[in-house]
Design a protein around this motif. Structure first.
Motif, PDB file in Angstrom:
ATOM      1  N   ILE A  36     -29.081 -36.901  68.709  1.00 22.01           N
ATOM      2  CA  ILE A  36     -27.298 -37.775  69.420  1.00 22.01           C
ATOM      3  C   ILE A  36     -27.511 -36.444  70.606  1.00 22.01           C
ATOM      4  N   ALA A  37     -27.243 -36.844  71.721  1.00 22.17           N
ATOM      5  CA  ALA A  37     -27.053 -34.913  72.999  1.00 22.17           C
ATOM      6  C   ALA A  37     -25.705 -34.570  72.687  1.00 22.17           C
ATOM      7  N   HIS A  38     -25.604 -33.334  72.678  1.00 24.05           N
ATOM      8  CA  HIS A  38     -24.773 -32.641  72.546  1.00 24.05           C
ATOM      9  C   HIS A  38     -23.225 -32.815  73.258  1.00 24.05           C
ATOM     10  N   GLY A  39     -21.930 -32.785  72.805  1.00 26.15           N
ATOM     11  CA  GLY A  39     -21.540 -33.239  73.310  1.00 26.15           C
ATOM     12  C   GLY A  39     -20.774 -32.449  75.227  1.00 26.15           C
ATOM     13  N   PHE A  40     -21.360 -30.955  74.732  1.00 28.25           N
ATOM     14  CA  PHE A  40     -21.316 -29.989  76.259  1.00 28.25           C
ATOM     15  C   PHE A  40     -22.652 -30.359  77.287  1.00 28.25           C
ATOM     16  N   LEU A  41     -23.827 -31.418  77.022  1.00 29.93           N
ATOM     17  CA  LEU A  41     -24.385 -32.335  77.464  1.00 29.93           C
ATOM     18  C   LEU A  41     -24.053 -32.755  78.369  1.00 29.93           C
ATOM     19  N   SER A  42     -22.927 -34.177  77.884  1.00 29.21           N
ATOM     20  CA  SER A  42     -22.695 -34.952  78.428  1.00 29.21           C
ATOM     21  C   SER A  42     -21.588 -34.435  79.047  1.00 29.21           C
ATOM     22  N   LEU A  43     -21.069 -33.587  78.740  1.00 28.57           N
ATOM     23  CA  LEU A  43     -19.625 -33.515  79.844  1.00 28.57           C
ATOM     24  C   LEU A  43     -20.678 -32.948  80.759  1.00 28.57           C
ATOM     25  N   SER A  44     -21.440 -32.026  80.947  1.00 30.77           N
ATOM     26  CA  SER A  44     -22.469 -30.992  81.867  1.00 30.77           C
ATOM     27  C   SER A  44     -22.537 -32.461  82.685  1.00 30.77           C
ATOM     28  N   GLY A  98      -6.383 -23.426 101.732  1.00 30.38           N
ATOM     29  CA  GLY A  98      -6.868 -24.319 102.163  1.00 30.38           C
ATOM     30  C   GLY A  98      -7.872 -24.688 101.205  1.00 30.38           C
ATOM     31  N   TRP A  99      -7.889 -24.833 100.811  1.00 33.92           N
ATOM     32  CA  TRP A  99      -8.242 -25.442  99.320  1.00 33.92           C
ATOM     33  C   TRP A  99      -7.280 -26.229  99.084  1.00 33.92           C
ATOM     34  N   VAL A 100      -8.147 -27.436  98.026  1.00 35.05           N
ATOM     35  CA  VAL A 100      -7.859 -28.884  97.606  1.00 35.05           C
ATOM     36  C   VAL A 100      -8.190 -29.068  96.366  1.00 35.05           C
ATOM     37  N   GLN A 101      -6.894 -29.491  95.770  1.00 38.06           N
ATOM     38  CA  GLN A 101      -7.324 -29.625  94.023  1.00 38.06           C
ATOM     39  C   GLN A 101      -7.447 -30.452  93.610  1.00 38.06           C
ATOM     40  N   THR A 102      -8.574 -31.360  93.598  1.00 37.84           N
ATOM     41  CA  THR A 102      -7.971 -32.022  92.511  1.00 37.84           C
ATOM     42  C   THR A 102      -8.221 -33.276  91.545  1.00 37.84           C
ATOM     43  N   ALA A 103      -7.513 -34.025  90.722  1.00 31.05           N
ATOM     44  CA  ALA A 103      -7.824 -33.998  88.923  1.00 31.05           C
ATOM     45  C   ALA A 103      -8.314 -35.885  89.008  1.00 31.05           C
ATOM     46  N   HIS A 104      -8.798 -35.651  88.520  1.00 37.15           N
ATOM     47  CA  HIS A 104      -9.615 -37.427  88.118  1.00 37.15           C
ATOM     48  C   HIS A 104      -9.709 -37.447  86.708  1.00 37.15           C
ATOM     49  N   ASP A 105      -9.055 -38.713  86.566  1.00 32.30           N
ATOM     50  CA  ASP A 105      -9.530 -38.904  84.670  1.00 32.30           C
ATOM     51  C   ASP A 105     -10.417 -39.446  84.393  1.00 32.30           C
ATOM     52  N   VAL A 106     -11.794 -38.825  84.397  1.00 32.02           N
ATOM     53  CA  VAL A 106     -13.120 -39.991  84.122  1.00 32.02           C
ATOM     54  C   VAL A 106     -13.655 -39.766  82.343  1.00 32.02           C
ATOM     55  N   THR A 107     -14.511 -40.810  82.343  1.00 31.02           N
ATOM     56  CA  THR A 107     -14.882 -41.426  81.086  1.00 31.02           C
ATOM     57  C   THR A 107     -16.772 -41.921  81.092  1.00 31.02           C
ATOM     58  N   ILE A 108     -16.698 -41.355  80.326  1.00 28.76           N
ATOM     59  CA  ILE A 108     -18.603 -41.631  80.204  1.00 28.76           C
ATOM     60  C   ILE A 108     -18.575 -42.937  78.922  1.00 28.76           C
ATOM     61  N   GLU A 109     -18.825 -43.665  79.460  1.00 32.75           N
ATOM     62  CA  GLU A 109     -19.188 -44.491  78.992  1.00 32.75           C
ATOM     63  C   GLU A 109     -20.585 -45.278  78.584  1.00 32.75           C
ATOM     64  N   ILE A 110     -21.111 -45.690  77.167  1.00 29.31           N
ATOM     65  CA  ILE A 110     -21.841 -45.639  76.716  1.00 29.31           C
ATOM     66  C   ILE A 110     -22.606 -46.957  76.681  1.00 29.31           C
ATOM     67  N   GLU A 111     -23.277 -47.481  76.851  1.00 29.53           N
ATOM     68  CA  GLU A 111     -23.949 -48.632  77.231  1.00 29.53           C
ATOM     69  C   GLU A 111     -23.837 -49.374  75.295  1.00 29.53           C
ATOM     70  N   GLY A 112     -22.959 -51.029  75.540  1.00 27.55           N
ATOM     71  CA  GLY A 112     -23.439 -51.436  74.630  1.00 27.55           C
ATOM     72  C   GLY A 112     -22.200 -50.229  73.510  1.00 27.55           C
ATOM     73  N   SER A 113     -21.530 -49.414  73.540  1.00 28.91           N
ATOM     74  CA  SER A 113     -20.588 -49.185  72.818  1.00 28.91           C
ATOM     75  C   SER A 113     -19.426 -49.253  73.031  1.00 28.91           C
ATOM     76  N   LYS A 115     -16.407 -47.622  72.744  1.00 27.02           N
ATOM     77  CA  LYS A 115     -15.801 -45.933  72.442  1.00 27.02           C
ATOM     78  C   LYS A 115     -16.774 -45.579  73.344  1.00 27.02           C
ATOM     79  N   PRO A 116     -16.115 -44.680  74.461  1.00 28.02           N
ATOM     80  CA  PRO A 116     -16.843 -44.206  75.364  1.00 28.02           C
ATOM     81  C   PRO A 116     -17.523 -42.722  74.627  1.00 28.02           C
ATOM     82  N   ALA A 117     -18.602 -41.994  75.560  1.00 25.46           N
ATOM     83  CA  ALA A 117     -18.662 -40.810  74.156  1.00 25.46           C
ATOM     84  C   ALA A 117     -17.641 -39.906  74.585  1.00 25.46           C
ATOM     85  N   LEU A 118     -16.947 -39.924  76.125  1.00 18.97           N
ATOM     86  CA  LEU A 118     -15.861 -38.806  75.945  1.00 18.97           C
ATOM     87  C   LEU A 118     -14.993 -39.409  76.913  1.00 18.97           C
ATOM     88  N   THR A 119     -13.372 -38.219  77.361  1.00 15.21           N
ATOM     89  CA  THR A 119     -12.147 -38.588  78.437  1.00 15.21           C
ATOM     90  C   THR A 119     -12.207 -37.438  78.695  1.00 15.21           C
TER      91      THR A 119
END
Length: 135
Positions: A36-44, A98-113, A115-119
């Motif tokens: 399996i992939a490292h969780g931090f690989l998926s995150l990166s 002059g900086w803009v801070q954005t917040a995104h809700d992200v989900t990495i989905e796994i094809e055929g699963s 449950k997502p890999a991460l949120t």
């Protein structure tokens, strides 16, 4: 997510745990049926996926990671799995600097699963080039 990607990430992070790098042992000794992939690989991979899916802010000079308000690894990404990311804009704060801070809700989905890999709630900062004021 290929074994080659996983092995390169293991080399870069010095994390060569067998569940990532030894397909035969992982097949026999884990419930995953292989590596399996490292969780931090998926995150990166979020950075690359951002550039592939989201247009930059107008007049942006550069962007930097600012952190995560939340992060959960929910399911393993098996070697050979296909993943995709969903980005939902959750918040925008324009700073006087002059900086803009954005917040995104992200989900990495796994094809055929189911449950997502991460949120995560991912925070980024973008420096906006100041435009000359109209006369």
């Amino acid at each position: 997510v290929s074994q080659r990607m996983i092995d390169q990430f293991a080399d870069a992070t010095d994390d060569h745990q067998f569940i990532h790098c030894d397909p035969e042992r992982a097949k026999c000794e884990t419930p995953f049926g292989g590596t399996i992939a490292h969780g931090f690989l998926s995150l990166s991979l979020l950075s690359a996926m951002t550039f592939e899916t989201m247009p930059p802010l107008e007049n942006s000079k550069m962007g930097v990671n600012h952190g995560f308000d939340s992060l959960r690894f929910l399911a393993p990404v098996k070697t050979g799995a296909r993943i995709r990311t969903r980005f939902v804009l959750a918040d925008v704060k324009v700073r006087p600097s002059g900086w803009v801070q954005t917040a995104h809700d992200v989900t990495i989905e796994i094809e055929g699963s189911k449950k997502p890999a991460l949120t995560a709630r991912w925070l980024t900062l973008t420096l906006i080039e100041r435009q000359p004021e109209a006369a």
